[in-house]
Design a protein around this motif. Structure first.
Motif, mmCIF file in Angstrom:
data_model
loop_
_atom_site.group_PDB
_atom_site.id
_atom_site.type_symbol
_atom_site.label_atom_id
_atom_site.label_comp_id
_atom_site.label_asym_id
_atom_site.label_seq_id
_atom_site.Cartn_x
_atom_site.Cartn_y
_atom_site.Cartn_z
ATOM 1 N N PRO A 177 -5.307 -1.886 0.713
ATOM 2 C CA PRO A 177 -4.034 -2.566 0.410
ATOM 3 C C PRO A 177 -4.201 -3.416 -0.843
ATOM 4 O O PRO A 177 -5.224 -4.087 -1.032
ATOM 5 C CB PRO A 177 -3.794 -3.443 1.648
ATOM 6 C CG PRO A 177 -4.541 -2.769 2.737
ATOM 7 C CD PRO A 177 -5.745 -2.130 2.096
ATOM 8 N N GLU A 178 -3.174 -3.383 -1.673
ATOM 9 C CA GLU A 178 -3.276 -4.009 -2.992
ATOM 10 C C GLU A 178 -2.515 -5.326 -3.018
ATOM 11 O O GLU A 178 -1.343 -5.392 -2.651
ATOM 12 C CB GLU A 178 -2.710 -3.045 -4.042
ATOM 13 C CG GLU A 178 -2.895 -3.548 -5.440
ATOM 14 C CD GLU A 178 -2.308 -2.601 -6.465
ATOM 15 O OE1 GLU A 178 -2.171 -1.397 -6.159
ATOM 16 O OE2 GLU A 178 -1.981 -3.065 -7.552
ATOM 17 N N GLN A 216 0.830 -1.202 0.000
ATOM 18 C CA GLN A 216 0.000 0.000 0.000
ATOM 19 C C GLN A 216 0.868 1.256 0.000
ATOM 20 O O GLN A 216 1.400 1.648 1.028
ATOM 21 C CB GLN A 216 -0.932 0.015 1.219
ATOM 22 C CG GLN A 216 -1.944 1.154 1.152
ATOM 23 C CD GLN A 216 -3.012 1.036 2.198
ATOM 24 O OE1 GLN A 216 -2.761 0.555 3.296
ATOM 25 N NE2 GLN A 216 -4.207 1.483 1.878
ATOM 26 N N ASP A 271 -2.883 5.621 0.398
ATOM 27 C CA ASP A 271 -3.848 5.374 1.467
ATOM 28 C C ASP A 271 -5.294 5.493 1.010
ATOM 29 O O ASP A 271 -6.208 5.176 1.768
ATOM 30 C CB ASP A 271 -3.613 6.366 2.616
ATOM 31 C CG ASP A 271 -2.302 6.090 3.323
ATOM 32 O OD1 ASP A 271 -1.915 4.907 3.382
ATOM 33 O OD2 ASP A 271 -1.680 7.050 3.805
#
Lengths: 170, 201
Positions: free
Chosen positions: A90-91, A83, A86
């Protein structure tokens, strides 16, 4: 609360990045396998990216795991959340570095274990995955992991959100 | 190298520690500004975040990296200095950057001198270079104050930079170069002798 440094599944051990991961990771980054990630990339970019992975752990307390073969310790790929921004969840990533390791569900096994940890131990509500529209294999994994496509305005990139809290309650 | 084992270096006015998440705002302010024009900037928010993560990760991949420079009294972050060698860097580099509002106090000189001393003395480096933008006169000046000399025969990163070669450990051991550096740092540390007339890192 920080994520676990190590996660173990039936066939895999997921651990934080180490210096020796650079050469196999670099081979992956410079190969056709990163064609859906804007690649192939240079050796220079590969170094920066592995350094990003390691630094992210210090910055955020979680990050990309290096996926290794539980029996031999050989690095197979990387998986886990990242990430830098923000404003979106979260990727996730789930990448196998060599085509030879495809077809046995290893990427899904690694990603599923990280999601289990994020949900059960860290209480995260949601993660996302940004995937090129032509990357059918990765889109299939996103759907298997419970991802649903959400509107996303970014060229050929699709976004899938994976709700973790709902899965836990179901 | 685990992040919590990054060595701490103390000098008369400064403490050098591994970069932390909490130090990021100052890094972001500098690298999103014109101040970073000689270091590939100004950068986008994404590039800035990724570069800071890479600064930290460099320690774990190489076993050395860029320290965060803090004021010894107030702990305020002042800039960064240390060793730097991404992939395809011809040689290991000694690099530095001072946050704009803290320039002109000799902090870069004091920090980089201490970092070089650590890399030479504790990690066994036999030498080092600095790759500088030829327009970055403040950094060229600092390289020269550190005793580095332009090396026109050395390979550069991409042809747009110039290579300065640092004195070897032997050339820095109780020589006029090292005495001169110590003297200049001492003058910065003592306000009665602060140099006047030019603002330098």
């Amino acid at each position: 609360m920080n994520a676990a440094d190590t996660l173990t599944t039936h066939r895999l051990i997921l651990r934080r990045p180490e210096p020796a991961d650079f050469e196999p990771f670099c081979a992956f980054m410079m190969s056709d396998r990163t064609r859906f990630l804007g690649g192939p990339k240079s050796r220079r970019i590969a170094f920066d990216r592995l350094a990003n992975f390691a630094g992210h752990w210090v910055m955020r307390g979680y990050g990309r795991y290096i996926v290794t073969d539980r029996a031999t310790g050989r690095p197979l790929g990387h998986a886990g959340a990242f990430q830098h921004d923000d404003t979106i969840p979260p990727e996730m990533a789930w990448s196998l570095w060599s085509a030879d390791d495809e077809g046995r569900g290893l990427a899904r096994e690694a990603a599923a274990e990280t999601l289990r940890h994020y949900r059960a131990d860290l209480g995260w509500p949601v993660v996302c995955a940004r995937i090129h529209r032509d990357n059918a294999g990765s889109i299939a994994i996103a759907r298997q992991l419970g991802g649903t496509q959400v509107p996303h305005d970014e060229g050929d990139t699709l976004r899938f959100d994976i709700a973790l809290a709902q899965r836990g309650a179901a | 190298m685990p992040h919590n084992s990054i060595p701490v270096i103390e000098t008369k006015r400064l403490v050098l520690r591994g970069p932390e998440a909490g130090d990021y705002p100052d890094f972001r302010a500098t690298f999103s500004s014109y101040r970073s024009r000689f270091m590939g900037g100004p950068l986008t928010p994404y590039e800035t975040w990724m570069l800071y993560a890479a600064e930290i990760g460099h320690w774990q991949i190489r076993g050395y990296g860029m320290w965060m420079i803090h004021d010894r009294t107030t702990d305020k972050p002042l800039g960064m200095a240390g060793g730097w060698k991404p992939a395809q860097w011809p040689e290991a580099e000694i690099a530095w950057i001072i946050w704009p509002e803290t320039a002109g106090h000799g902090y870069a000189l004091e920090a980089t001198h201490a970092a070089r001393g650590y890399l030479y003395g504790r990690l066994g480096w036999e030498g080092a270079v600095s790759y500088l933008d030829p327009k970055n006169l403040d950094s060229i000046r600092l390289a020269e104050r550190l005793g580095a000399k332009k090396d026109t025969g050395a390979q550069t990163v991409d042809g747009n930079d110039i290579c300065y070669r640092h004195p070897s450990p032997a050339q820095l051991k109780n020589t006029q170069i090292s005495d001169g550096i110590e003297l200049e740092i001492a003058h910065y540390a003592d306000p009665k002798f602060r140099p006047e007339g030019y603002a330098l890192d």
